[in-house]
Design an enzyme around this catalytic site. Sequence first.
Site, PDB file in Angstrom:
ATOM      1  N   PHE A 125      -5.918 -17.598  22.211  1.00 34.73           N
ATOM      2  CA  PHE A 125      -7.344 -17.291  22.090  1.00 34.73           C
ATOM      3  C   PHE A 125      -8.124 -18.377  22.831  1.00 34.73           C
ATOM      4  CE2 PHE A 125      -9.731 -14.557  18.832  1.00 34.73           C
ATOM      5  CZ  PHE A 125      -8.981 -13.434  19.089  1.00 34.73           C
ATOM      6  N   GLN A 246     -23.902 -17.509  17.860  1.00 38.40           N
ATOM      7  CA  GLN A 246     -22.910 -17.311  18.923  1.00 38.40           C
ATOM      8  C   GLN A 246     -23.043 -15.945  19.585  1.00 38.40           C
ATOM      9  OE1 GLN A 246     -18.405 -16.794  18.070  1.00 38.40           O
ATOM     10  NE2 GLN A 246     -18.592 -18.692  19.214  1.00 38.40           N
ATOM     11  N   HIS A 248     -20.933 -13.402  21.634  1.00 39.75           N
ATOM     12  CA  HIS A 248     -19.556 -13.096  22.036  1.00 39.75           C
ATOM     13  C   HIS A 248     -19.621 -12.553  23.458  1.00 39.75           C
ATOM     14  CE1 HIS A 248     -15.543 -11.385  22.079  1.00 39.75           C
ATOM     15  NE2 HIS A 248     -15.299 -11.890  20.887  1.00 39.75           N
ATOM     16  N   LEU A 258     -17.864  -4.885  19.224  1.00 40.09           N
ATOM     17  CA  LEU A 258     -17.017  -5.976  19.700  1.00 40.09           C
ATOM     18  C   LEU A 258     -15.770  -5.481  20.424  1.00 40.09           C
ATOM     19  CD1 LEU A 258     -16.248  -9.028  19.551  1.00 40.09           C
ATOM     20  CD2 LEU A 258     -15.123  -8.501  17.390  1.00 40.09           C
ATOM     21  N   GLU A 261     -11.633 -10.861  21.774  1.00 44.59           N
ATOM     22  CA  GLU A 261     -11.140 -11.885  22.695  1.00 44.59           C
ATOM     23  C   GLU A 261      -9.622 -11.742  22.896  1.00 44.59           C
ATOM     24  OE1 GLU A 261     -13.063 -15.539  21.664  1.00 44.59           O
ATOM     25  OE2 GLU A 261     -11.251 -16.680  22.068  1.00 44.59           O
ATOM     26  N   ARG A 292     -16.243 -19.522  23.871  1.00 44.04           N
ATOM     27  CA  ARG A 292     -17.148 -18.374  23.990  1.00 44.04           C
ATOM     28  C   ARG A 292     -18.493 -18.713  24.607  1.00 44.04           C
ATOM     29  NH1 ARG A 292     -15.781 -15.430  18.275  1.00 44.04           N
ATOM     30  NH2 ARG A 292     -13.800 -14.617  19.038  1.00 44.04           N
ATOM     31  N   HIS A 359     -22.958 -12.479  17.912  1.00 40.26           N
ATOM     32  CA  HIS A 359     -21.733 -12.206  17.155  1.00 40.26           C
ATOM     33  C   HIS A 359     -21.618 -13.000  15.856  1.00 40.26           C
ATOM     34  CE1 HIS A 359     -17.548 -11.215  16.451  1.00 40.26           C
ATOM     35  NE2 HIS A 359     -17.161 -12.471  16.596  1.00 40.26           N
ATOM     36  N   ARG A 404     -18.443 -21.719  17.602  1.00 34.92           N
ATOM     37  CA  ARG A 404     -17.190 -21.465  16.879  1.00 34.92           C
ATOM     38  C   ARG A 404     -16.100 -20.983  17.828  1.00 34.92           C
ATOM     39  NH1 ARG A 404     -14.700 -17.079  14.940  1.00 34.92           N
ATOM     40  NH2 ARG A 404     -16.474 -15.641  15.090  1.00 34.92           N
TER      41      ARG A 404
HETATM   42  C1  SIN Z   1     -12.537 -11.446  18.268  1.00 35.11           C
HETATM   43  O1  SIN Z   1     -11.514 -10.872  17.946  1.00 35.11           O
HETATM   44  O2  SIN Z   1     -12.850 -11.700  19.428  1.00 35.11           O
HETATM   45  C2  SIN Z   1     -13.445 -11.864  17.179  1.00 35.11           C
HETATM   46  C3  SIN Z   1     -12.740 -12.697  16.220  1.00 35.11           C
HETATM   47  C4  SIN Z   1     -13.550 -13.886  15.900  1.00 35.11           C
HETATM   48  O3  SIN Z   1     -14.771 -13.854  16.119  1.00 35.11           O
HETATM   49  O4  SIN Z   1     -12.971 -14.887  15.461  1.00 35.11           O
END
Ligand code: SIN
Length: 598
Positions: A125, A246, A248, A258, A261, A292, A359, A404
């Site tokens: 991630f 935040q 995203h 969404l 990620e 992010r 997000h 975050r």
């Molecule tokens: C995501 O899966 O991108 C979102 C998960 C998160 O915000 O931690």
Amino acid sequence: MGYLSTDKVKHHFHDVVIIGSGGAGMRCALQLADAGHRVAIITKVLPTRSHTVAAQGGINASLGNVLSDHWQWHMYDTIKGSDYLGDQDAIEYMCRAAPLLVRELEHQGVPFSRLEDGTVYQRPFGGQSREFGEGGQASRTCAAADRTGHAILHTLYQQNLRAGTHFYQEFFALDLITDENGCQGVMAWDIAKGEYHLFQAKAVVLATGGAGRVFKMTTNAHICTGDGGALAVRAGLPVEDMEFFQFHPTGIADVGPLITEAVRGEGGYLLNGDNERFMLRYAPTAGDLASRDVVSRAIALEIREGRGCGPNKDHVLLKLDHLGTELILAKLPNIHELALRFAGVDCTKEPIPVQPTMHYTMGGIPTNRFGEVVSKGADGVEASYPGLYAIGEAACVSVHGANRLGGNSLLEIVVFGRACGNQVLKRLRHHRYHPPLAPDCWQAGMERVEGWLRTAGKQDGLKIAEVRLRMQTIMQDHFSVYRTEAVMAEGVERIEALAAELEHAALSDGSRIFNTELVEALELDHLMALARVTAAGALARTESRGAHARDDYPERDDADWLRHTLAGIRDNKVELDYKPVRMQPMTVPSFPPRKRVY
Ligand code: SIN
């Protein structure tokens, strides 16, 4: 369970009342119910509709199932990701506890995806590294395909049913009952029956989630209206670091849902209108897996400089078809469905149009790492507020600081849900009885509902939905990915004027039974309070840090701004204050601020 009724208010006694049935509230409740306490969860929705259900990509823990890992590397990444605004004692606590909590979830029944050897599947991630940034990308995010939050929430719900937690569902929390001894309970409205309920408790836990609906374009559900933060503000407490929302990088363009990620973690990448993998220019090492805030800013810049895609050049493309249909359907099935439904795109064949979308609420109710709500007393010294706790996205503990990392929010809810449960257990040992309450303690909460109901049918009243849309548009236009003094100052003026206009809003439906417009009005009160403190805090912070990026102050300013904002509302005016960042971890040396590059 004690149960007294007056003709106006039903009166309940519990040891602990938790407001919110997401992962944080559920994990905390489980700790307490398993210890034999009478625990109530009050939730405005059906428990499994809480927003944790929408979390896709996974939960971080340094299990090392794919690549070697260490909790200190996780800690370093989290502090760097937070742009050094995170409190390092809380971050150490979270990262150390992560492997234990993920194993616990596994044993509670979460159906994690598996590796060949049967261990929990982990994917890379954003913002993850090994050996303190020197060892390349880590693979730290434990996943149940791309429905990890869904799996965790349902498991915790089932465990709570087993443990005997009492659920009051479709109840809306109106007001905290407080006196000179702290928080004594909460006043709530039964949405379905139109009745008032007074919950008396020896501890009250706010676990109400984020405030994403302050913005117009968001991955957050309609229920994410910052109820806990606003209840704290009503009770005279400040909220912390609310200027850090935040964005995203990959919400579906124009509509917001969404796209995890995890798509980039599995090998997907972003393309601009010139068909260029532009992230390699902005983050030569991490590329599409930079943190992010970095990726969202890069997309916003590409669009601003005319390299967007589509007829309006207002989005970029997320390409994943090269991963193959088999992988997509096995590891990203939800994404496949979302892209089809909301963008009309079959992502096994075509890229998904995406743009940065609000997000996550990094700020929230200030707490220490035990989940106790903290505030400064008249003497300026910070102390815990007796009987009141906050956890999860509603709280600011602060493990995320200014930005975050993906996969740390599911982690935060279980780590601090449990820590808070343990702290409440200590309180319960010394607070064995419910103290008497002031006889009129429920009136302020009741007046919130009655006040709105009295407006019903007023001919010249503004519509709730119209005021909400205007608020969301102001926040979107004035406090988005890039910010400047002039744009934000105008935003503060407009949001303050709109808050005054809210007084003239009116319901069109005056019924008491399942009046969803009434619920939306109560939620709008909450959103407006949080929009006001967000706007004021953002304007005052004259630096760029994490998600707060200013064109006019492009650098981070540690000399003046390595501190948390505290924002409250007193006599209908926003008041700002500040407190230092906790730079000292629990057991290991501190990570001092450094230039942040990916
Ligand atoms: C995501 O899966 O991108 C979102 C998960 C998160 O915000 O931690």
